[in-house]
Design an enzyme around this catalytic site. Structure first.
Site, short mmCIF file in Angstrom:
data_model
loop_
_atom_site.label_atom_id
_atom_site.label_comp_id
_atom_site.label_asym_id
_atom_site.label_seq_id
_atom_site.Cartn_x
_atom_site.Cartn_y
_atom_site.Cartn_z
N PRO A 3 -3.76 0.62 18.93
CA PRO A 3 -3.52 0.10 17.58
C PRO A 3 -3.66 1.12 16.45
O PRO A 3 -3.38 0.81 15.30
CB PRO A 3 -4.57 -1.01 17.42
CG PRO A 3 -5.63 -0.69 18.41
CD PRO A 3 -4.97 0.03 19.54
N HIS A 20 0.84 -1.20 0.00
CA HIS A 20 0.00 0.00 0.00
C HIS A 20 0.87 1.25 0.00
O HIS A 20 1.76 1.39 0.84
CB HIS A 20 -0.91 0.02 1.23
CG HIS A 20 -2.10 -0.88 1.09
ND1 HIS A 20 -3.22 -0.76 1.87
CD2 HIS A 20 -2.36 -1.89 0.24
CE1 HIS A 20 -4.11 -1.66 1.50
NE2 HIS A 20 -3.60 -2.37 0.53
N TYR A 78 4.27 6.74 10.10
CA TYR A 78 3.42 5.60 9.77
C TYR A 78 4.21 4.53 9.02
O TYR A 78 4.08 3.33 9.31
CB TYR A 78 2.22 6.07 8.93
CG TYR A 78 1.10 5.06 8.85
CD1 TYR A 78 -0.01 5.13 9.69
CD2 TYR A 78 1.14 4.01 7.93
CE1 TYR A 78 -1.04 4.20 9.64
CE2 TYR A 78 0.12 3.08 7.86
CZ TYR A 78 -0.96 3.18 8.71
OH TYR A 78 -1.96 2.24 8.64
N LYS A 116 1.48 0.03 15.21
CA LYS A 116 2.91 -0.03 15.58
C LYS A 116 3.30 -1.24 16.43
O LYS A 116 4.49 -1.56 16.55
CB LYS A 116 3.31 1.25 16.33
CG LYS A 116 3.35 2.47 15.45
CD LYS A 116 4.57 2.46 14.55
CE LYS A 116 4.48 3.43 13.41
NZ LYS A 116 4.42 2.83 12.09
N TYR A 140 -9.10 5.52 7.63
CA TYR A 140 -9.22 5.88 9.05
C TYR A 140 -10.30 6.96 9.15
O TYR A 140 -10.17 8.01 8.51
CB TYR A 140 -7.90 6.45 9.57
CG TYR A 140 -6.82 5.42 9.79
CD1 TYR A 140 -6.03 4.97 8.74
CD2 TYR A 140 -6.58 4.90 11.06
CE1 TYR A 140 -5.02 4.02 8.95
CE2 TYR A 140 -5.58 3.96 11.28
CZ TYR A 140 -4.81 3.52 10.23
OH TYR A 140 -3.81 2.58 10.44
P1 FAD Z 1 2.13 -11.59 21.85
O1 FAD Z 1 1.65 -11.63 20.47
O2 FAD Z 1 1.15 -11.24 22.93
O3 FAD Z 1 2.78 -13.00 22.19
C1 FAD Z 1 3.15 -13.38 23.51
C2 FAD Z 1 3.09 -14.90 23.63
O4 FAD Z 1 3.53 -15.29 24.92
C3 FAD Z 1 1.67 -15.45 23.47
O5 FAD Z 1 1.66 -16.48 22.53
C4 FAD Z 1 1.31 -15.91 24.87
O6 FAD Z 1 0.41 -17.02 24.84
C5 FAD Z 1 2.66 -16.28 25.43
N1 FAD Z 1 2.73 -16.24 26.90
C6 FAD Z 1 2.14 -15.35 27.74
N2 FAD Z 1 2.45 -15.64 29.01
C7 FAD Z 1 3.24 -16.74 28.99
C8 FAD Z 1 3.87 -17.51 30.00
N3 FAD Z 1 3.74 -17.19 31.30
N4 FAD Z 1 4.61 -18.57 29.62
C9 FAD Z 1 4.76 -18.89 28.31
N5 FAD Z 1 4.17 -18.19 27.31
C10 FAD Z 1 3.43 -17.13 27.65
N6 FAD Z 1 0.47 -4.17 15.58
C11 FAD Z 1 0.96 -3.74 14.39
O7 FAD Z 1 2.19 -3.57 14.25
N7 FAD Z 1 0.15 -3.48 13.30
C12 FAD Z 1 -1.21 -3.63 13.39
O8 FAD Z 1 -1.91 -3.46 12.38
C13 FAD Z 1 -1.78 -4.05 14.67
N8 FAD Z 1 -3.10 -4.21 14.82
C14 FAD Z 1 -3.58 -4.72 16.01
C15 FAD Z 1 -4.95 -4.89 16.14
C16 FAD Z 1 -5.48 -5.38 17.33
C17 FAD Z 1 -6.99 -5.55 17.47
C18 FAD Z 1 -4.61 -5.74 18.41
C19 FAD Z 1 -5.17 -6.31 19.71
C20 FAD Z 1 -3.24 -5.57 18.28
C21 FAD Z 1 -2.72 -5.06 17.10
N9 FAD Z 1 -1.34 -4.87 16.94
C22 FAD Z 1 -0.86 -4.36 15.75
C23 FAD Z 1 -0.42 -5.21 18.03
C24 FAD Z 1 0.26 -6.58 17.86
O9 FAD Z 1 -0.71 -7.58 17.64
C25 FAD Z 1 1.11 -6.92 19.10
O10 FAD Z 1 1.93 -5.82 19.38
C26 FAD Z 1 1.97 -8.17 18.88
O11 FAD Z 1 1.17 -9.33 18.95
C27 FAD Z 1 3.08 -8.28 19.95
O12 FAD Z 1 3.79 -9.48 19.78
P2 FAD Z 1 4.51 -10.17 21.00
O13 FAD Z 1 5.14 -11.42 20.46
O14 FAD Z 1 5.33 -9.20 21.73
O15 FAD Z 1 3.34 -10.57 22.03
C1 PHB Z 2 -5.41 -4.22 10.88
O1 PHB Z 2 -5.46 -4.47 9.65
O2 PHB Z 2 -5.75 -5.06 11.73
C2 PHB Z 2 -4.98 -2.87 11.32
C3 PHB Z 2 -4.50 -1.97 10.39
C4 PHB Z 2 -4.12 -0.70 10.80
C5 PHB Z 2 -4.22 -0.35 12.13
C6 PHB Z 2 -4.68 -1.27 13.07
C7 PHB Z 2 -5.07 -2.54 12.67
O3 PHB Z 2 -3.88 0.90 12.51
#
Ligand code: FAD
Ligand code: PHB
Length: 389
Positions: A292, A72, A384, A296, A200
């Site tokens: 979100p 995009h 962004y 980021k 948005y």
């Molecule tokens: P997580 O994905 O939370 O992974 C952590 C892992 O650790 C999990 O699998 C969990 O089960 C495990 N765990 C937890 N506790 C324990 C334990 N005690 N022992 C062993 N394992 C454990 N980010 C973007 O960059 N772009 C986007 O478009 C975007 N959109 C989003 C939309 C939504 C609705 C949401 C909720 C989030 C969005 N995010 C986005 C954020 C992104 O999803 C998170 O920042 C990302 O998942 C972080 O990854 P992580 O591996 O740090 O943590």
């Molecule tokens: C998504 O596609 O889930 C998404 C995209 C942009 C955002 C947040 C979530 O800012």
């Protein structure tokens, strides 16, 4: 069992770190409390910065992303019944890619299985021991049996609710937090995207976002109340409300269909400093959360992991602790830029119930300025598409 790096959590942060370490010949074990299927069923991020794509390429897992991801060149901001395009390519020379977090996770899991690197799923009672000393250990239970991993370092990649950050003595962490007075109600549906690029929407009824996962799958969000419940939101109500918040042209073009996933996420800004205690290093959501709106979260998890991988590889190759000692400051510098941007995008686009009429007019004035000013658009676009590493 002994390994060099014990990684807690098989989300994107843990799996990506595991893959990068493996590529440098550094042994690692991942412990995950959920099953692999459960981790893959969590619908989350979808928008990937170019820098994150580069890291995934470095980890050797970019092939499918390059084939199936949607590039995009801009987004649209909708307010006052009009859409205004922010042209990333023209303003910054860069683009972003739509490719679901679940797909990245699947690619990383497959690469890890192919490399024969160990992941232990469905572990219970993970506890981190002696993290202040040179010989940390991780205790856990698997199928009711207690096991122990001795290691040189622990990477806490276990998300916001994980055990890693909670293991650090309270007095050694500084917490910064802001909880927003609303959440996002999200659905996934087997329908074509509302528009070729993300929209948005800032509207008197609340924020909305039209995103996508592919040319036949939409990801849509509505600002909702913190005490709202998905039972209150049957699909018909969701689509009706989305149309009310969109400009007439976009609303008229919407193809509706049943949701295949529906969830509510609260919005929060959170940073824990520093991202290191002794031999424990935090990365991703374990150390920080962004709302979100700026997309980021996953991208920050990737940049933390990139810095941590470099630091661990430097130590393993040369014995130098310079990278490890600088990790927290280096990661936090980028984290705070993303915190600021995500907070700003959230403040600009959402309906804040407590805002006075004066503050509401200021919000509208800022949107008008953004629509007119190239300088303001560059500031948005630069953040962004992702700040440099
Ligand atoms: P997580 O994905 O939370 O992974 C952590 C892992 O650790 C999990 O699998 C969990 O089960 C495990 N765990 C937890 N506790 C324990 C334990 N005690 N022992 C062993 N394992 C454990 N980010 C973007 O960059 N772009 C986007 O478009 C975007 N959109 C989003 C939309 C939504 C609705 C949401 C909720 C989030 C969005 N995010 C986005 C954020 C992104 O999803 C998170 O920042 C990302 O998942 C972080 O990854 P992580 O591996 O740090 O943590
Ligand atoms: C998504 O596609 O889930 C998404 C995209 C942009 C955002 C947040 C979530 O800012």
């Amino acid at each position: 069992m002994r390994t060099q790096v014990a990684i807690i959590g098989a989300g994107p942060a843990g799996l990506l770190l595991g893959q990068l370490l493996h590529s440098s010949g550094i042994a690692n074990v991942i412990l995950e409390q959920r099953s692999g299927e459960y981790v893959l069923s969590r619908i989350r991020a979808g928008l990937i910065e170019a820098g994150t794509v580069d890291i995934l390429d470095r980890a050797g897992v970019g092939m499918r992303l390059h084939r199936e991801g949607l590039v995009h060149d801009g987004i649209e901001i909708s307010f006052g019944s009009h859409r205004h395009r922010i042209d990333f390519r023209k303003l910054t020379g860069k683009s972003v890619t739509i490719y679901g977090q679940t797909e990245i996770t699947r690619d990383l899991m497959e690469a890890r299985a192919a490399a024969g690197a160990p992941t232990v799923y469905e572990v219970e009672g993970v506890s981190l021991q002696e993290i202040a000393g040179d010989r940390p250990r991780v205790l856990y239970r698997k199928d009711g049996v207690t096991a122990e991993i001795g290691c040189d370092f622990i990477a806490g990649c276990d998300g916001f609710h994980g055990v890693s950050r909670q293991t650090i003595p309270e007095a050694s962490l500084r917490i910064y937090e802001r909880v927003y007075p609303f959440g996002w109600l999200g659905i996934l549906s087997e329908t074509p995207p509302v528009s070729p690029e993300l929209i948005y929407v800032s509207h008197e009824r609340g924020f909305a976002l039209c995103s996508m996962r592919s040319l036949s799958r939409s990801r849509l969000y509505l600002q909702c109340g913190l005490d709202d419940n998905i039972e209150n939101w049957p699909d018909e109500r969701f689509w009706k409300e989305l149309k009310l918040r969109l400009d007439p042209e976009a609303a008229a073009g919407i193809v509706t269909g049943p949701s295949i996933e529906k969830s509510i996420a609260p919005l929060r800004s959170f940073v824990a400093e520093p991202m290191r205690f002794g031999r424990l290093f935090l990365a991703g959501d374990a150390a920080h959360i962004v709302p979100p709106t700026g997309a980021k979260g996953l991208n920050l998890a990737a940049s933390d992991v990139y810095y941590l991988w470099q630091a661990l590889a430097q130590f393993c190759e040369t014995g130098s602790t310079a990278g490890l000692d600088g990790y927290s400051d280096r990661a936090l510098a980028r984290v705070w830029q993303a915190e600021r941007f995500s907070w700003w995008m959230t403040s600009l686009l959402h309906l804040f119930p407590e805002r006075s009429p004066f503050e509401q007019r200021l919000q509208r004035a800022e949107l008008d300025f953004l629509a007119r000013s190239t300088a303001a658009q560059i500031a948005l676009a630069e953040n962004y598409v992702g700040l440099p590493y």
